[in-house]
Write a protein that holds these residues in place. Structure first.
Motif, short mmCIF file in Angstrom:
data_model
loop_
_atom_site.label_atom_id
_atom_site.label_comp_id
_atom_site.label_asym_id
_atom_site.label_seq_id
_atom_site.Cartn_x
_atom_site.Cartn_y
_atom_site.Cartn_z
N ASP A 43 0.83 -1.21 0.00
CA ASP A 43 0.00 0.00 0.00
C ASP A 43 0.86 1.25 0.00
N HIS A 44 1.91 1.23 0.81
CA HIS A 44 2.83 2.37 0.86
C HIS A 44 3.51 2.58 -0.50
N ILE A 45 3.94 1.49 -1.11
CA ILE A 45 4.59 1.57 -2.41
C ILE A 45 3.62 2.12 -3.45
N SER A 46 2.38 1.66 -3.42
CA SER A 46 1.40 2.14 -4.42
C SER A 46 1.17 3.63 -4.29
N ARG A 47 1.20 4.14 -3.06
CA ARG A 47 1.04 5.59 -2.86
C ARG A 47 2.25 6.35 -3.42
N GLU A 48 3.46 5.80 -3.20
CA GLU A 48 4.67 6.43 -3.73
C GLU A 48 4.67 6.48 -5.26
N LEU A 49 4.13 5.44 -5.88
CA LEU A 49 4.16 5.34 -7.34
C LEU A 49 3.29 6.38 -8.04
N ILE A 50 2.35 6.99 -7.30
CA ILE A 50 1.51 8.02 -7.92
C ILE A 50 1.77 9.41 -7.33
N ASN A 51 2.92 9.56 -6.67
CA ASN A 51 3.32 10.89 -6.19
C ASN A 51 3.67 11.77 -7.38
N PRO A 52 3.54 13.10 -7.22
CA PRO A 52 3.93 14.01 -8.31
C PRO A 52 5.36 13.74 -8.79
N ASN A 53 5.59 14.00 -10.06
CA ASN A 53 6.89 13.84 -10.71
C ASN A 53 7.33 12.39 -10.84
N THR A 54 6.37 11.46 -10.91
CA THR A 54 6.69 10.07 -11.17
C THR A 54 5.99 9.66 -12.47
N ILE A 55 6.47 8.58 -13.04
CA ILE A 55 5.84 8.07 -14.27
C ILE A 55 4.40 7.66 -13.99
N GLY A 56 4.18 7.02 -12.85
CA GLY A 56 2.82 6.60 -12.48
C GLY A 56 1.87 7.78 -12.39
N TYR A 57 2.33 8.85 -11.79
CA TYR A 57 1.53 10.07 -11.65
C TYR A 57 1.12 10.59 -13.03
N ARG A 58 2.09 10.70 -13.93
CA ARG A 58 1.80 11.22 -15.27
C ARG A 58 0.83 10.32 -16.02
N LYS A 59 1.00 9.01 -15.91
CA LYS A 59 0.11 8.09 -16.61
C LYS A 59 -1.30 8.14 -16.04
N VAL A 60 -1.41 8.26 -14.72
CA VAL A 60 -2.73 8.35 -14.08
C VAL A 60 -3.43 9.64 -14.50
N LEU A 61 -2.68 10.74 -14.53
CA LEU A 61 -3.28 12.01 -14.97
C LEU A 61 -3.67 11.96 -16.45
#
Length: 116
Positions: A43-61
């Motif tokens: 759960d902690h890792i999943s939150r980190e993966l969508i933090n600003p300035n990450t690839i996950g964040y950009r893909k989710v947006l």
């Protein structure tokens, strides 16, 4: 490369799963503090993966649009409550985010296990 090939040692691992409010956090807090055993938290890792300035964040947006940005956040974090509502109300969105995050979470968990 398979998971066993990526893991560099023969450490013992325990997987802890359960529903909401089933005591997972209570058990992991006990393990961390009383037994002094490291805990890798998906759960902690999943939150980190969508933090600003990450690839996950950009893909989710890119997928959900700017409406999921928390308007109260100065650093434009994702509104996780809104994202949770969206993905649990629409199976197509839930499957999309799982397809994005699950491989990344798995890779990060392997990296963290290899540190111990």
């Amino acid at each position: 490369m398979s998971i066993p090939q990526k893991l560099i040692n023969n450490q013992r691992r325990i997987g802890l799963t359960g529903g909401i409010a089933s005591g997972k956090s209570t058990i992991t807090n006990y393990i961390r503090s009383h037994k002094r055993i490291p805990v890798v938290d998906a759960d902690h890792i999943s939150r980190e993966l969508i933090n600003p300035n990450t690839i996950g964040y950009r893909k989710v947006l890119d997928h959900f649009g700017n409406q999921i940005i928390d308007k109260c956040s100065s650093d434009k974090k994702i509104n996780r409550k809104l994202l949770k509502k969206i993905i649990f109300e629409d199976e197509k969105h839930r499957k999309w985010i799982q397809k994005l995050l699950h491989p990344l979470i798995k890779e990060k968990m392997i990296e963290e296990c290899n540190q111990y």
